[in-house]
Design a protein around this motif. Structure first.
Motif, PDB file in Angstrom:
ATOM      1  N   LEU A 150      73.729 -39.768  30.813  1.00 18.96           N
ATOM      2  CA  LEU A 150      73.253 -38.748  30.300  1.00 18.96           C
ATOM      3  C   LEU A 150      74.572 -37.560  30.557  1.00 18.96           C
ATOM      4  O   LEU A 150      75.214 -37.207  31.229  1.00 18.96           O
TER       5      LEU A 150
ATOM      6  N   HIS B  41      78.869 -40.605  38.979  1.00 18.05           N
ATOM      7  CA  HIS B  41      79.961 -41.798  38.340  1.00 18.05           C
ATOM      8  C   HIS B  41      78.890 -41.933  37.174  1.00 18.05           C
ATOM      9  O   HIS B  41      78.302 -42.609  37.356  1.00 18.05           O
TER      10      HIS B  41
ATOM     11  N   ALA C 192      80.841 -29.640  36.417  1.00 21.65           N
ATOM     12  CA  ALA C 192      81.155 -28.973  37.470  1.00 21.65           C
ATOM     13  C   ALA C 192      80.132 -30.114  39.289  1.00 21.65           C
ATOM     14  O   ALA C 192      80.279 -30.408  40.388  1.00 21.65           O
ATOM     15  N   GLY C 193      78.791 -28.977  38.454  1.00 23.06           N
ATOM     16  CA  GLY C 193      77.964 -30.478  39.102  1.00 23.06           C
ATOM     17  C   GLY C 193      77.971 -32.035  39.562  1.00 23.06           C
ATOM     18  O   GLY C 193      77.355 -32.465  40.422  1.00 23.06           O
TER      19      GLY C 193
ATOM     20  N   THR D 249      76.277 -30.654  33.858  1.00 19.79           N
ATOM     21  CA  THR D 249      77.730 -30.189  34.141  1.00 19.79           C
ATOM     22  C   THR D 249      78.747 -30.372  34.888  1.00 19.79           C
ATOM     23  O   THR D 249      77.874 -31.546  35.599  1.00 19.79           O
TER      24      THR D 249
ATOM     25  N   ALA E 290      73.133 -36.835  45.910  1.00 19.78           N
ATOM     26  CA  ALA E 290      72.329 -35.647  44.649  1.00 19.78           C
ATOM     27  C   ALA E 290      70.793 -35.957  44.813  1.00 19.78           C
ATOM     28  O   ALA E 290      70.168 -36.071  44.003  1.00 19.78           O
TER      29      ALA E 290
ATOM     30  N   TRP F 184      65.259 -30.511  37.494  1.00 16.80           N
ATOM     31  CA  TRP F 184      64.794 -30.803  36.761  1.00 16.80           C
ATOM     32  C   TRP F 184      63.457 -31.733  36.476  1.00 16.80           C
ATOM     33  O   TRP F 184      62.514 -31.890  36.164  1.00 16.80           O
TER      34      TRP F 184
ATOM     35  N   ALA G 270      79.856 -35.991  43.293  1.00 21.96           N
ATOM     36  CA  ALA G 270      80.587 -37.858  42.881  1.00 21.96           C
ATOM     37  C   ALA G 270      79.319 -38.150  41.590  1.00 21.96           C
ATOM     38  O   ALA G 270      78.995 -39.639  42.659  1.00 21.96           O
TER      39      ALA G 270
ATOM     40  N   GLU H 191      69.904 -43.629  45.625  1.00 21.41           N
ATOM     41  CA  GLU H 191      71.752 -44.853  45.021  1.00 21.41           C
ATOM     42  C   GLU H 191      71.654 -44.844  46.292  1.00 21.41           C
ATOM     43  O   GLU H 191      72.186 -44.049  47.381  1.00 21.41           O
TER      44      GLU H 191
ATOM     45  N   VAL I 134      75.676 -21.818  43.645  1.00 21.32           N
ATOM     46  CA  VAL I 134      75.082 -22.458  42.174  1.00 21.32           C
ATOM     47  C   VAL I 134      74.432 -23.562  41.363  1.00 21.32           C
ATOM     48  O   VAL I 134      74.617 -24.010  42.258  1.00 21.32           O
TER      49      VAL I 134
HETATM   50  C1  LIG Z   1      68.235 -38.289  34.052  1.00 22.31           C
HETATM   51  C2  LIG Z   1      69.044 -38.540  35.274  1.00 22.31           C
HETATM   52  C3  LIG Z   1      70.373 -39.547  35.099  1.00 22.31           C
HETATM   53  C4  LIG Z   1      70.906 -38.923  36.331  1.00 22.31           C
HETATM   54  N1  LIG Z   1      72.391 -40.767  36.046  1.00 22.31           N
HETATM   55  C5  LIG Z   1      73.273 -40.164  36.961  1.00 22.31           C
HETATM   56  C6  LIG Z   1      74.657 -41.601  37.129  1.00 22.31           C
HETATM   57  O1  LIG Z   1      74.575 -41.961  35.709  1.00 22.31           O
HETATM   58  N2  LIG Z   1      75.279 -41.164  38.282  1.00 22.31           N
HETATM   59  C7  LIG Z   1      75.352 -40.650  38.994  1.00 22.31           C
HETATM   60  O2  LIG Z   1      75.952 -40.838  39.802  1.00 22.31           O
HETATM   61  N3  LIG Z   1      74.614 -39.601  39.127  1.00 22.31           N
HETATM   62  C8  LIG Z   1      73.301 -39.235  37.887  1.00 22.31           C
HETATM   63  N4  LIG Z   1      72.231 -38.153  38.434  1.00 22.31           N
HETATM   64  C9  LIG Z   1      72.918 -37.441  39.125  1.00 22.31           C
HETATM   65  C10 LIG Z   1      73.207 -36.257  38.117  1.00 22.31           C
HETATM   66  O3  LIG Z   1      74.499 -36.983  38.362  1.00 22.31           O
HETATM   67  C11 LIG Z   1      73.584 -34.988  40.041  1.00 22.31           C
HETATM   68  O4  LIG Z   1      72.427 -34.872  40.702  1.00 22.31           O
HETATM   69  C12 LIG Z   1      74.826 -34.170  39.616  1.00 22.31           C
HETATM   70  O5  LIG Z   1      75.415 -33.380  40.478  1.00 22.31           O
HETATM   71  C13 LIG Z   1      74.177 -33.098  38.246  1.00 22.31           C
HETATM   72  O6  LIG Z   1      74.533 -31.961  37.750  1.00 22.31           O
HETATM   73  P1  LIG Z   1      73.940 -30.830  37.919  1.00 22.31           P
HETATM   74  O7  LIG Z   1      74.879 -29.612  36.568  1.00 22.31           O
HETATM   75  O8  LIG Z   1      72.650 -31.014  37.372  1.00 22.31           O
HETATM   76  O9  LIG Z   1      74.606 -30.193  38.863  1.00 22.31           O
HETATM   77  P2  LIG Z   1      73.228 -29.568  39.694  1.00 22.31           P
HETATM   78  O10 LIG Z   1      72.274 -30.335  40.384  1.00 22.31           O
HETATM   79  O11 LIG Z   1      73.255 -27.892  39.727  1.00 22.31           O
HETATM   80  O12 LIG Z   1      74.250 -29.061  41.058  1.00 22.31           O
HETATM   81  C14 LIG Z   1      74.058 -29.975  41.843  1.00 22.31           C
HETATM   82  C15 LIG Z   1      74.934 -29.530  43.154  1.00 22.31           C
HETATM   83  O13 LIG Z   1      76.539 -29.114  42.076  1.00 22.31           O
HETATM   84  C16 LIG Z   1      76.858 -27.721  42.980  1.00 22.31           C
HETATM   85  N5  LIG Z   1      77.353 -27.061  41.290  1.00 22.31           N
HETATM   86  C17 LIG Z   1      77.391 -27.051  40.154  1.00 22.31           C
HETATM   87  N6  LIG Z   1      77.971 -26.252  39.867  1.00 22.31           N
HETATM   88  C18 LIG Z   1      78.691 -25.946  40.602  1.00 22.31           C
HETATM   89  C19 LIG Z   1      79.691 -24.897  40.184  1.00 22.31           C
HETATM   90  N7  LIG Z   1      80.196 -24.103  39.243  1.00 22.31           N
HETATM   91  N8  LIG Z   1      80.490 -24.616  41.358  1.00 22.31           N
HETATM   92  C20 LIG Z   1      79.948 -25.124  42.714  1.00 22.31           C
HETATM   93  N9  LIG Z   1      79.038 -26.039  42.509  1.00 22.31           N
HETATM   94  C21 LIG Z   1      78.230 -26.605  41.780  1.00 22.31           C
HETATM   95  C22 LIG Z   1      74.979 -27.559  43.502  1.00 22.31           C
HETATM   96  O14 LIG Z   1      75.362 -26.408  43.721  1.00 22.31           O
HETATM   97  C23 LIG Z   1      74.760 -28.879  43.694  1.00 22.31           C
HETATM   98  O15 LIG Z   1      75.055 -28.469  45.405  1.00 22.31           O
HETATM   99  C24 LIG Z   1      71.405 -37.964  36.716  1.00 22.31           C
HETATM  100  C25 LIG Z   1      70.519 -37.575  37.237  1.00 22.31           C
HETATM  101  C26 LIG Z   1      69.135 -38.001  36.736  1.00 22.31           C
HETATM  102  C27 LIG Z   1      67.779 -36.101  36.430  1.00 22.31           C
END
Ligand SMILES: Cc1cc2nc3c(=O)[nH]c(=O)nc-3n(C[C@H](O)[C@H](O)[C@H](O)COP(=O)(O)OP(=O)(O)OC[C@H]3O[C@@H](n4cnc5c(N)ncnc54)[C@H](O)[C@@H]3O)c2cc1C
Length: 415
Positions: free
Chosen positions: A104, A118, A110-111, A108, A372, A8, A116, A288, A40
């Motif tokens: 936000l 929060h 799962a992601g 996903t 993350a 992103w 972790a 963080e 994934v």
């Molecule tokens: C604008 C913004 C705001 C955010 N706000 C917060 C917040 O308020 N609190 C906080 O704690 N974090 C926050 N984050 C971080 C975000 O929550 C994490 O990066 C989270 O992991 C994102 O989920 P994703 O679906 O994009 O996962 P990805 O970034 O696509 O993946 C994260 C990890 O999960 C694994 N994964 C994903 N799906 C699966 C699956 N089905 N099976 C096994 N593994 C999987 C991926 O391989 C990777 O290792 C923020 C990030 C952004 C960009």
């Protein structure tokens, strides 16, 4: 792949040899069986290289969306590609809710669970704590289900994708509830430090935003369970905002969830940004660091002492509280925690110096970095901050004996 896929924020170009989007669980199992290395990609909102692979990158976005709500049991079973935006309106329509969410809804489930992710609130654990069952496509392509209470469960939920691909999750739910959100401006940092527990404990979810330009918290976002009372005009000396605020100065407060004390359903107040908010890519980086809650006032003093050395790189910073849990790789494992979050300008060289300054200031507090987000903490130090890492190593070796789900970041976590 022709052009590399990016996350992103655009700071990670994935090194994947191919990108696959299965449309059925059987197809997903087959892809995993055939793959050499595989990860994934959720919604790609991580800033670290946690999702990267040199093998196959798989998106579950085209799997059939499943949101099976068990109203009587207060549970929902979802597929591994579902986002919070997919899920929460359906829960609300059924009179049910999640206890908490992140800033936000585009990510996903799962992601989020895997890293972790929060929100905030003294009584709120991180989002993974709502998981009561996890279904994984393991390295052999078989599906394994782990339920809360099973020996491996507490290790598997915040799994960093190391054990397999989450094909489904079951989440515990609570009854639907309403929240009002009020923003207060100009909370004196000294007042916060002296009254830290009272400030953070003043509502269901409290987020404190600051640019660290002065000894002041610019905005206190107070998300309170509605109680029929009129919200006060001041909050620990801070004054009520006169219009909707955005955490980053100069940006439109109207892009955020409803403020000004107007009561609304949980999912239209607990996220900072609403479901319709369009931020498909972001010009920012994030870090963080989590410290034990009891250390937060001293950690604030340490950050205040060096704020001039990191504030220039900041867009905004946020302070949130997370209740302790028992999930092995959770940043709140075994301790009530305070997260010091930093949204940095997307200027890598300046930002990386600023991250070093923040990490040095917090070093005395045994912080855990968000999996993350961006950190420069040496890996041996990261590893020693997780008392259950040895057990997790064993779990990962059992589930993935040939390292199919490994990538360079996981190699460091599991070294
Ligand atoms: C604008 C913004 C705001 C955010 N706000 C917060 C917040 O308020 N609190 C906080 O704690 N974090 C926050 N984050 C971080 C975000 O929550 C994490 O990066 C989270 O992991 C994102 O989920 P994703 O679906 O994009 O996962 P990805 O970034 O696509 O993946 C994260 C990890 O999960 C694994 N994964 C994903 N799906 C699966 C699956 N089905 N099976 C096994 N593994 C999987 C991926 O391989 C990777 O290792 C923020 C990030 C952004 C960009």
């Amino acid at each position: 792949m022709d052009a590399p896929l990016r996350n992103w924020a655009g700071n990670v170009a994935f090194g994947a040899a191919d990108f696959e989007q299965p449309t059925s669980l059987a197809q997903l199992q087959d892809m995993v069986r055939r793959a050499g290395r595989v990860r994934v990609l959720g919604s790609g909102h991580s800033f670290s290289r946690i999702a990267d692979t040199d093998g196959s990158l798989i998106s579950l976005a085209r799997l059939p969306r499943r949101i099976d709500i068990d109203s009587a049991g207060a549970k929902v079973r979802i597929d591994g590609g579902a986002t919070y935006a997919d899920l929460v309106p359906a829960l609300h329509a059924s009179g049910l809710a999640l206890p908490n969410v992140a800033s936000l809804p585009h990510i996903t489930v799962a992601g989020a669970v895997s890293t972790a992710t929060h929100g905030s609130g003294d009584g709120n654990k991180n989002l993974a704590a709502s998981v009561s069952a996890i279904e994984l496509v393991t390295a052999s392509g078989e599906i394994v289900t782990l339920r809360r209470g099973d020996a491996d469960f507490a290790g598997a939920v915040v799994g960093l994708g190391a054990l397999g691909i989450i094909s489904a999750l079951t989440l515990d739910l609570v009854p639907d509830f309403t929240i009002r959100q009020n923003v207060y401006l100009g909370l004196d940092l000294a007042v916060l430090i002296e009254n830290f527990d009272a400030v953070m404990g003043s509502a269901y979810s409290v987020s404190l935003f600051s640019q660290w330009q002065d000894d002041v918290i610019d905005q206190a976002w107070i998300k309170a369970l509605t109680d029929g009372q009129t919200p006060p005009d001041t909050f620990w000396g801070a004054r009520a905002a006169e219009g909707p605020m955005h955490p980053i100065p100069g940006m439109n407060g109207g892009d955020c969830t409803g403020q000004m004390g107007i009561e609304g359903p949980w999912h239209e107040r607990l996220f900072h940004f609403p479901i319709g908010h369009k931020a498909s890519a972001g010009a920012e980086l994030q870090s963080e660091f989590f410290v034990a809650r009891a250390d937060a006032p001293a950690a604030l003093r340490a950050l205040r002492a060096v704020r001039q050395d990191f504030a220039q790189a900041l867009l905004a910073a946020e302070i949130r509280s997370v209740a302790a849990d028992d999930l092995w790789l959770s940043s709140a494992y075994g301790r009530d925690s305070i997260g010091f979050h930093f949204t940095w300008r997307p200027e890598w060289e300046r930002t990386i110096v600023a991250i070093g300054v923040v990490e040095a200031a917090l070093a005395a507090f045994d912080f855990r970095p968000h999996w993350a987000k961006v950190f420069v903490t040496p890996w041996p130090v990261v590893r020693e901050r997780y008392p259950m890492l040895g057990a997790f190593r064993g779990l990962a070796a059992r589930f993935d004996p040939h390292g199919k789900f490994r990538n360079p970041m996981l190699d460091q976590v599991l070294a």
